[in-house]
Design an enzyme around this catalytic site. Structure first.
Site: not given
Ligand SMILES: NC(=O)c1ccc[n+]([C@@H]2O[C@H](COP(=O)([O-])OP(=O)(O)OC[C@H]3O[C@@H](n4cnc5c(N)ncnc54)[C@H](O)[C@@H]3O)[C@@H](O)[C@H]2O)c1
Length: 271
Positions: A152-153
């Protein structure tokens, strides 16, 4: 940066707080602090005003269109516009892919990526009208490579990187003298990445004061990209190798194990 207005998002703590204080120490005309945490934001404003520099804050949820629109309008009413915009706020889950809920992924992209559009839209028009201004994006070294527990990041930061590269290209293409700076730090000791580890001596955990000092040096010299530490540029060189070889080198350097003991922030936010 003398006599300019500066706005820093996520300026209630960590790098954003130091960027806001650093702008004040450079005698800018006014520092605007944006954060979702009112108490933290107001303390940063108090500290800036103690230097004798004008400052104000807005409580903003960067994930929310209406909140950003309202705060943008409030800043335009107070100051007319912003000369130096520093898109700093960010969040991380540090979860493995299958542990991330869709809400985790969406919130990460809302703050790390989509907020760049929301916020920059507020202040680019007056920069274009003045043919002067600067847009900084605090991306990450994670926007140069992939790392376990960062699906995600890292993806949100790759998008942030693409946003800044394309904004720079667009300004150049249409002859606008708007400066852009993308910043790609390795892990910084702010608490956000508590538990993440340095894989080797070439990639130490960075001190936030040193990172912020280098960001101001980059802004003052008109630099367009800042990779910290400079040895992290190895992530770009690895892209020249066949992927299986690059993966092996990455693993040998220990980069892919750096999130193994990630806990995320465990202490209260400094403010
Ligand atoms: N700390 C690191 O190791 C590291 C490494 C590379 C890049 N970065 C990036 O640097 C930036 C700053 O990181 P940091 O370590 O100072 O983080 P931090 O957690 O210390 O500070 C982030 C700030 O953003 C604010 N914020 C979070 N969500 C918000 C929202 N929805 N609306 C408004 N404000 C919100 C928080 O209240 C906080 O004050 C982030 O973009 C981060 O991804 C950090």
């Amino acid at each position: 940066m003398r006599a300019q207005t500066v706005l820093v998002t996520g300026a209630g703590s960590g790098l954003g707080r130091l960027l806001a204080l650093g702008a004040a120490q450079r005698n800018v005309a006014h520092v605007v602090v944006w954060d979702i945490n009112e108490q933290a934001a107001s303390k940063v404003v108090d500290a800036i005003q103690a230097y004798g520099i004008d400052a104000s804050y807005d409580v903003v949820d960067l994930a929310d269109d209406e909140s950003v629109d309202a705060a943008g309008e409030a800043v335009r009413q107070r100051l007319g516009g912003i000369d130096f915009l520093i898109n700093n706020a960010g969040i991380v889950t540090g979860k493995r892919f299958l542990e991330q809920s869709h809400d985790d992924v969406e919130r990460t992209f809302q703050i790390n990526t989509l907020a760049l559009y929301r916020v920059t839209r507020q202040f680019l028009p007056s920069m274009l009208a003045n043919n002067f201004g600067s847009v900084t994006v605090i991306a990450s070294a994670a926007s140069l490579t992939g790392v376990a527990r960062q699906t995600d990041y890292a993806a949100s930061k790759w998008a942030a990187h693409g946003f800044t590269e394309s904004l720079r290209a667009e300004m150049r293409h249409y002859g606008h003298r708007i400066h852009t700076l993308s910043v790609h730090p390795f892990y910084v000791d702010t608490g956000m990445f508590d538990g993440a580890s340095s894989p080797n001596v070439l990639l130490p955990i960075l001190q936030p004061e040193a990172v912020v000092h280098k960001i101001f040096r980059a802004l003052e010299s008109g630099k367009r990209q800042l990779i910290l530490p400079s040895s992290a540029v190895v992530a770009n060189w690895l892209k020249l190798l066949p992927v299986p070889v690059a993966d092996q080198v990455n693993d040998l350097l220990g980069i892919n194990s750096t999130m193994d003991h990630f806990t995320g922030r465990t202490a209260a936010v400094e403010s």
